[in-house]
Scaffold this active site. Sequence first.
Site, short mmCIF file in Angstrom:
data_model
loop_
_atom_site.label_atom_id
_atom_site.label_comp_id
_atom_site.label_asym_id
_atom_site.label_seq_id
_atom_site.Cartn_x
_atom_site.Cartn_y
_atom_site.Cartn_z
CB THR A 206 -0.86 0.02 1.29
OG1 THR A 206 -1.67 -1.14 1.30
CG2 THR A 206 -1.74 1.25 1.37
NE ARG A 234 -8.04 -8.45 2.56
CZ ARG A 234 -7.21 -7.44 2.71
NH1 ARG A 234 -6.83 -6.74 1.66
NH2 ARG A 234 -6.73 -7.12 3.88
N GLY A 236 -9.71 -4.83 1.63
CA GLY A 236 -9.07 -4.43 2.88
C GLY A 236 -9.61 -3.08 3.34
CG ASP A 237 -6.86 -0.84 5.59
OD1 ASP A 237 -6.43 -1.74 4.83
OD2 ASP A 237 -6.12 0.03 6.08
CB THR A 257 0.04 0.71 5.40
OG1 THR A 257 0.49 -0.41 4.63
CG2 THR A 257 1.14 1.11 6.37
N GLY A 258 -1.00 -2.01 6.51
CA GLY A 258 -0.93 -3.20 7.35
C GLY A 258 -2.18 -4.03 7.15
N GLY A 260 -5.53 -4.98 6.83
CA GLY A 260 -6.73 -4.17 6.70
C GLY A 260 -7.88 -4.61 7.58
N1 ASP Z 1 -3.91 -2.40 4.21
C1 ASP Z 1 -3.79 -3.19 3.02
C2 ASP Z 1 -4.95 -4.16 2.97
O1 ASP Z 1 -5.26 -4.76 3.99
C3 ASP Z 1 -2.52 -3.97 2.92
C4 ASP Z 1 -1.23 -3.24 3.24
O2 ASP Z 1 -1.23 -2.10 3.67
O3 ASP Z 1 -0.15 -3.85 3.06
O4 ASP Z 1 -5.50 -4.36 1.92
#
Ligand code: ASP
Length: 347
Positions: A206, A234, A236-237, A257-258, A260
Site C-alpha cells: 500500500t 476480499r 481491505g481497509d 497500512t498493514g 486491513g
Molecule cells: N492495508 C492493506 C490491505 O489490507 C494492505 C497493506 O497495507 O499492506 O489491503
Amino acid sequence: MNQMNRRGFINLSSLGITSFSIPNFIAKESTESIKPLVASTWDAGINANAAAWKVLVAGGTALDAVEQGVMVTEDEIGCCVGLAANPDRDGHVTLDASIMDHQYNCGSVAFLERIKHPISVARRVMEKTPHVMLVGEGAQQFAIAEGFPLESGALSPDAQKAYDNWLKTSTYRPIINVERVSQPHQNDAAFAAPKRFANGDWNHDTIGMVALDKFGNLSGSCTTSGAGFKMRGRLGDSPIIGAGLYVDNEVGAVVATGQGEDVIRVAGASAVVEWMRQGKSPKEACRLVVEKINKIKKEKAATIQVCFVAINKKGEHGAFALHNGFNYAVQTQEGSKLLESSFISIV
Ligand code: ASP
C-alpha cells in the site's frame, strides 16, 4: 517554522535520529504552521512525495498532490502497488483505492481489475458520480467510460513467479511487514500475506499519502493491491473511507497500512482523527488506536502489522505501528526524510 524547530528537524535528519528515538520531538516543538507538507507510508513514499511536492510548491492543492503523488507508485514496476503486484489466489490482480478532500468529498474503488491508476478512478467517482464507492466490474466499466485504458490482465513476471511459488502450497499465512520473516506464522484463512523480501517477497502492498497545502487545506489518498493471494473478492481497509483513510479539514488527515481487517474493525483512520480532535498529537493519536488493536486482538497481534500516519492542521506529523519495521516519508520545505515509526513491540 521557527529557528529552533528548523534546527530540530535538521538535527534529526542529519544524525539519522528517528521519531522513535525522540518521540514527538518534531511535533512538540512545532508551534507555527508548517505548510505545505506531505507524508506517506513506507519508503516508496519518497518518490511519491517528490511528485506531490512539485504540485504543492507550485501552489497546487493538496488534493492534486495526493493524487499525483501516489500515481508514481502505481506506475512503479517492481513495486507492490498497482498492476505489477501479487494477484489474488485465483491469479488476478485486484486493486483498491480511495481519496478524500478538505470538504468531506470522497471517492473510492475496490476489486478493480486491469486499470493502471485506481486512485484517479477513485477521484472521478468522487467528482463525477453521486456515489462514494464503486467496485468490481462496475468500477471497471466506469473507468473505461471515463477514458481509462483497459490494460492486459497478464501478471508481471515477478508476480507470476511469486504466484507459481505460492500455488505449490496455497497456504495462507500472515507475515508481518518486517524484515525478519523466519518467525513462525499461524495459518489465517482471512489474510494471505504477499510480501516480496530478498527472496522475491514484498513486505507491504500500500501507499497512503496525506498532505497540507499552502491554503491550509488537507487531503489524503490510499492505493493498494491489498493482500497478495487473498481470497477472491476480499477488500481491505484502503478503499474504505474512515478505515484506511480519513480527512477532517478542521483536524487532520490519516492513512493506514498493514492488515486491513484489523484497521476496519476499529474504523482506524477515523478513530485517529477523533483523538487528534481531542488534542492528541498525530503520533499519540496513532498510538492510541494501535494500542486498541493490540488489546482487542492480543492473540494474533504478534502475527500482524498495523500502522498509521497522521498529520494535523498545524503541519505536525507522526506515525505509530504495532511492530518495528514501519517507516514513513515526509517532505517539507526542509527537505525529504524517511522516518522510522514508533511501535509497541519488536518481532
Ligand atoms: N492495508 C492493506 C490491505 O489490507 C494492505 C497493506 O497495507 O499492506 O489491503
